[in-house]
Design a protein around this motif. Structure first.
Motif, PDB file in Angstrom:
ATOM      1  N   GLY A  51       0.778  -1.245   0.000  1.00  0.00           N
ATOM      2  CA  GLY A  51       0.000   0.000   0.000  1.00  0.00           C
ATOM      3  C   GLY A  51       0.805   1.287   0.000  1.00  0.00           C
ATOM      4  N   ALA A  52       2.134   1.220  -0.243  1.00  0.00           N
ATOM      5  CA  ALA A  52       2.939   2.456  -0.233  1.00  0.00           C
ATOM      6  C   ALA A  52       2.968   3.114  -1.611  1.00  0.00           C
ATOM      7  N   ASP A  53       3.275   4.413  -1.586  1.00  0.00           N
ATOM      8  CA  ASP A  53       3.400   5.193  -2.821  1.00  0.00           C
ATOM      9  C   ASP A  53       4.876   5.122  -3.221  1.00  0.00           C
ATOM     10  N   VAL A  54       5.195   4.319  -4.225  1.00  0.00           N
ATOM     11  CA  VAL A  54       6.615   4.061  -4.521  1.00  0.00           C
ATOM     12  C   VAL A  54       6.993   4.368  -5.964  1.00  0.00           C
ATOM     13  N   TYR A  55       8.140   5.032  -6.064  1.00  0.00           N
ATOM     14  CA  TYR A  55       8.724   5.371  -7.365  1.00  0.00           C
ATOM     15  C   TYR A  55       9.973   4.521  -7.514  1.00  0.00           C
ATOM     16  N   HIS A  56      10.071   3.786  -8.605  1.00  0.00           N
ATOM     17  CA  HIS A  56      11.296   3.000  -8.798  1.00  0.00           C
ATOM     18  C   HIS A  56      12.220   3.704  -9.781  1.00  0.00           C
ATOM     19  N   ALA A  57      13.481   3.871  -9.389  1.00  0.00           N
ATOM     20  CA  ALA A  57      14.486   4.409 -10.306  1.00  0.00           C
ATOM     21  C   ALA A  57      15.587   3.377 -10.489  1.00  0.00           C
ATOM     22  N   MET A  66       9.462  -7.040 -19.463  1.00  0.00           N
ATOM     23  CA  MET A  66       8.722  -7.773 -18.417  1.00  0.00           C
ATOM     24  C   MET A  66       8.920  -7.125 -17.039  1.00  0.00           C
ATOM     25  N   LEU A  67      10.087  -6.507 -16.843  1.00  0.00           N
ATOM     26  CA  LEU A  67      10.375  -5.877 -15.550  1.00  0.00           C
ATOM     27  C   LEU A  67       9.498  -4.646 -15.355  1.00  0.00           C
ATOM     28  N   VAL A  68       9.473  -3.805 -16.378  1.00  0.00           N
ATOM     29  CA  VAL A  68       8.693  -2.574 -16.261  1.00  0.00           C
ATOM     30  C   VAL A  68       7.195  -2.887 -16.210  1.00  0.00           C
ATOM     31  N   ASN A  69       6.781  -3.891 -16.974  1.00  0.00           N
ATOM     32  CA  ASN A  69       5.355  -4.265 -16.963  1.00  0.00           C
ATOM     33  C   ASN A  69       4.910  -4.732 -15.585  1.00  0.00           C
ATOM     34  N   ASP A  79       8.242   6.327 -13.931  1.00  0.00           N
ATOM     35  CA  ASP A  79       8.631   7.497 -14.737  1.00  0.00           C
ATOM     36  C   ASP A  79      10.149   7.734 -14.759  1.00  0.00           C
ATOM     37  N   TYR A  80      10.830   7.344 -13.678  1.00  0.00           N
ATOM     38  CA  TYR A  80      12.271   7.654 -13.586  1.00  0.00           C
ATOM     39  C   TYR A  80      13.167   6.557 -14.150  1.00  0.00           C
ATOM     40  N   LEU A  81      12.572   5.438 -14.600  1.00  0.00           N
ATOM     41  CA  LEU A  81      13.405   4.353 -15.124  1.00  0.00           C
ATOM     42  C   LEU A  81      14.190   4.828 -16.331  1.00  0.00           C
ATOM     43  N   ARG A  82      15.420   4.385 -16.430  1.00  0.00           N
ATOM     44  CA  ARG A  82      16.252   4.735 -17.587  1.00  0.00           C
ATOM     45  C   ARG A  82      16.457   3.473 -18.423  1.00  0.00           C
ATOM     46  N   TYR A  83      16.470   3.647 -19.733  1.00  0.00           N
ATOM     47  CA  TYR A  83      16.629   2.505 -20.635  1.00  0.00           C
ATOM     48  C   TYR A  83      18.031   2.490 -21.225  1.00  0.00           C
ATOM     49  N   TYR A 117      22.600  10.810 -13.393  1.00  0.00           N
ATOM     50  CA  TYR A 117      21.240  10.259 -13.358  1.00  0.00           C
ATOM     51  C   TYR A 117      20.641  10.394 -11.949  1.00  0.00           C
ATOM     52  N   ILE A 118      21.455  10.107 -10.943  1.00  0.00           N
ATOM     53  CA  ILE A 118      20.974  10.216  -9.558  1.00  0.00           C
ATOM     54  C   ILE A 118      20.558  11.663  -9.273  1.00  0.00           C
ATOM     55  N   ASP A 119      21.371  12.618  -9.722  1.00  0.00           N
ATOM     56  CA  ASP A 119      21.023  14.036  -9.523  1.00  0.00           C
ATOM     57  C   ASP A 119      19.688  14.371 -10.182  1.00  0.00           C
ATOM     58  N   GLU A 120      19.511  13.866 -11.390  1.00  0.00           N
ATOM     59  CA  GLU A 120      18.259  14.167 -12.116  1.00  0.00           C
ATOM     60  C   GLU A 120      17.045  13.633 -11.360  1.00  0.00           C
ATOM     61  N   VAL A 121      17.168  12.428 -10.863  1.00  0.00           N
ATOM     62  CA  VAL A 121      16.031  11.818 -10.159  1.00  0.00           C
ATOM     63  C   VAL A 121      15.777  12.538  -8.831  1.00  0.00           C
ATOM     64  N   LEU A 122      16.853  12.760  -8.076  1.00  0.00           N
ATOM     65  CA  LEU A 122      16.678  13.345  -6.732  1.00  0.00           C
ATOM     66  C   LEU A 122      16.111  14.761  -6.783  1.00  0.00           C
ATOM     67  N   ALA A 123      16.275  15.435  -7.914  1.00  0.00           N
ATOM     68  CA  ALA A 123      15.781  16.812  -8.041  1.00  0.00           C
ATOM     69  C   ALA A 123      14.286  16.904  -7.727  1.00  0.00           C
ATOM     70  N   ASP A 124      13.552  15.790  -7.906  1.00  0.00           N
ATOM     71  CA  ASP A 124      12.099  15.813  -7.678  1.00  0.00           C
ATOM     72  C   ASP A 124      11.704  15.357  -6.272  1.00  0.00           C
ATOM     73  N   PHE A 125      12.674  15.113  -5.402  1.00  0.00           N
ATOM     74  CA  PHE A 125      12.352  14.608  -4.059  1.00  0.00           C
ATOM     75  C   PHE A 125      12.921  15.550  -2.994  1.00  0.00           C
ATOM     76  N   SER A 126      12.279  15.513  -1.818  1.00  0.00           N
ATOM     77  CA  SER A 126      12.632  16.497  -0.792  1.00  0.00           C
ATOM     78  C   SER A 126      12.647  15.858   0.601  1.00  0.00           C
ATOM     79  N   ARG A 127      12.744  16.696   1.627  1.00  0.00           N
ATOM     80  CA  ARG A 127      12.809  16.213   3.004  1.00  0.00           C
ATOM     81  C   ARG A 127      11.522  15.518   3.462  1.00  0.00           C
ATOM     82  N   GLU A 128      10.470  15.667   2.676  1.00  0.00           N
ATOM     83  CA  GLU A 128       9.213  14.956   3.000  1.00  0.00           C
ATOM     84  C   GLU A 128       9.294  13.488   2.595  1.00  0.00           C
ATOM     85  N   ASP A 129      10.317  13.122   1.833  1.00  0.00           N
ATOM     86  CA  ASP A 129      10.350  11.809   1.174  1.00  0.00           C
ATOM     87  C   ASP A 129      11.437  10.889   1.741  1.00  0.00           C
TER      88      ASP A 129
END
Ligand code: RIB
Length: 302
Positions: A51-57, A66-69, A79-83, A117-129
């Protein structure tokens, strides 16, 4: 609270065997399957199922559909997965007749997790996360430093343990999720006894809380002042692969949902027990409804 899980996604190549292959020996597999896995992916699915709100990077290859599906099927945000242009990471897993495993991981696309890549992803997250990390991708140390700068809660399941861990800024970690091998290594004590591991871990990382899982011997939560024990639910082991990941995801989901530690441990232990009684890593993770129903039945039986 959003959870960002930055971790590996693998195609698990699973060989069911009578016994683990020995040096100089050739054995024939009893069965073979290719399933979704990777400690990162497994933990994201467990989080989402709980039941958690989870973003996978993380990074997947051309063969990673099959992994993304699977992540999407359970509501993990991808949204943050890189190919990558190369192949996905994979794992070669032997599962013996007792349900034990041994695992070789091969990085593949997982090895393309860069600082940028880590910098790009972390830009959308904050101390609430919260950020969740395992140790199957490169630049985990960088992710810890940057997440700490952003004030995020940091959780690490340092699996597999290796010497690089010593160089990570582990004094920035809020929660460690450890099995006995990881607990022993990080505690700096040459002992398998939970009490001694606890003492070493508390001394070395006084800022942190710990979840120490001991397989059939139960699990502990402890921090600088509290300690809570949860016995394991006994099941017949079919395949232990992914049981630790199931525990991690369920425990953390409970924590961010504001549940008490006892309840978090109880749900995580039941989810892990159910995972052990089934084949595969990600496919063995139970749904929340099933976990809750069996816990209810347990309660009535007592
Ligand atoms: O924890 C189990 C996982 O470890 C497997 O799914 C495998 O991919 C390895 O990462």
């Amino acid at each position: 609270m959003k959870i960002l899980n930055l971790g590996a996604l693998n195609i698990d190549r699973i060989y069911q065997v009578e016994h683990f292959v020995e040096p100089k020996e050739t054995i024939k597999a009893v069965a073979y399957e290719e399933l979704c896995g990777g400690k990162g992916l497994n933990q994201s699915i467990a989080l989402a199922k709980a039941g958690a709100d989870v973003y996978h990077a993380g990074c997947i290859g051309q063969d990673g559909e099959m992994l993304v599906n699977l992540l999407r099927e359970y509501g993990v945000k991808t949204d943050y997965l890189r190919y990558s242009t190369g192949p996905s990471g994979h794992a070669v897993i032997q599962v013996n007749a007792a349900g034990q495993n041994n695992i070789i991981i091969c990085g593949g696309a997982n090895d393309e997790v860069t600082d940028l890549y880590i910098d790009e992803v972390l830009a959308d997250f904050s101390r609430e996360d919260m950020i969740l990390l395992q140790n199957e991708i490169p630049n985990v140390d960088y992710a810890i430093r940057k997440a700490h700068e952003r004030g995020m809660k940091i959780v690490i399941n340092p699996s597999p343990v290796n010497q690089a861990l010593e160089t990570y800024e582990l004094l920035s970690i809020d929660y460690f999720i450890l099995n006995e091998v990881e607990g022993k290594y990080l505690s700096g004590k040459e002992s398998d006894r939970p009490g001694e591991m606890m003492e070493g871990l508390r001394e070395k990382f006084p800022q942190a809380a710990f979840i120490l899982t001991l397989g059939e011997n139960g699990a502990y939560y402890f921090d600088a002042k509290d300690c809570v024990y949860q016995a394991s639910y006994q099941v017949e082991a079919v395949d232990t692969t992914g049981a630790g990941d199931t525990f991690s995801g369920y425990f953390l989901a409970g924590l961010v949902q504001g549940r008490g530690i006892e309840e978090c441990l109880r749900r995580a232990s039941m989810a892990a027990a159910l995972a052990v009684s089934r084949h595969g890593a990600a496919p063995s993770i139970p749904d929340l409804q099933e976990v809750n129903e069996i816990l209810e039945q347990e309660k009535k039986r007592r």
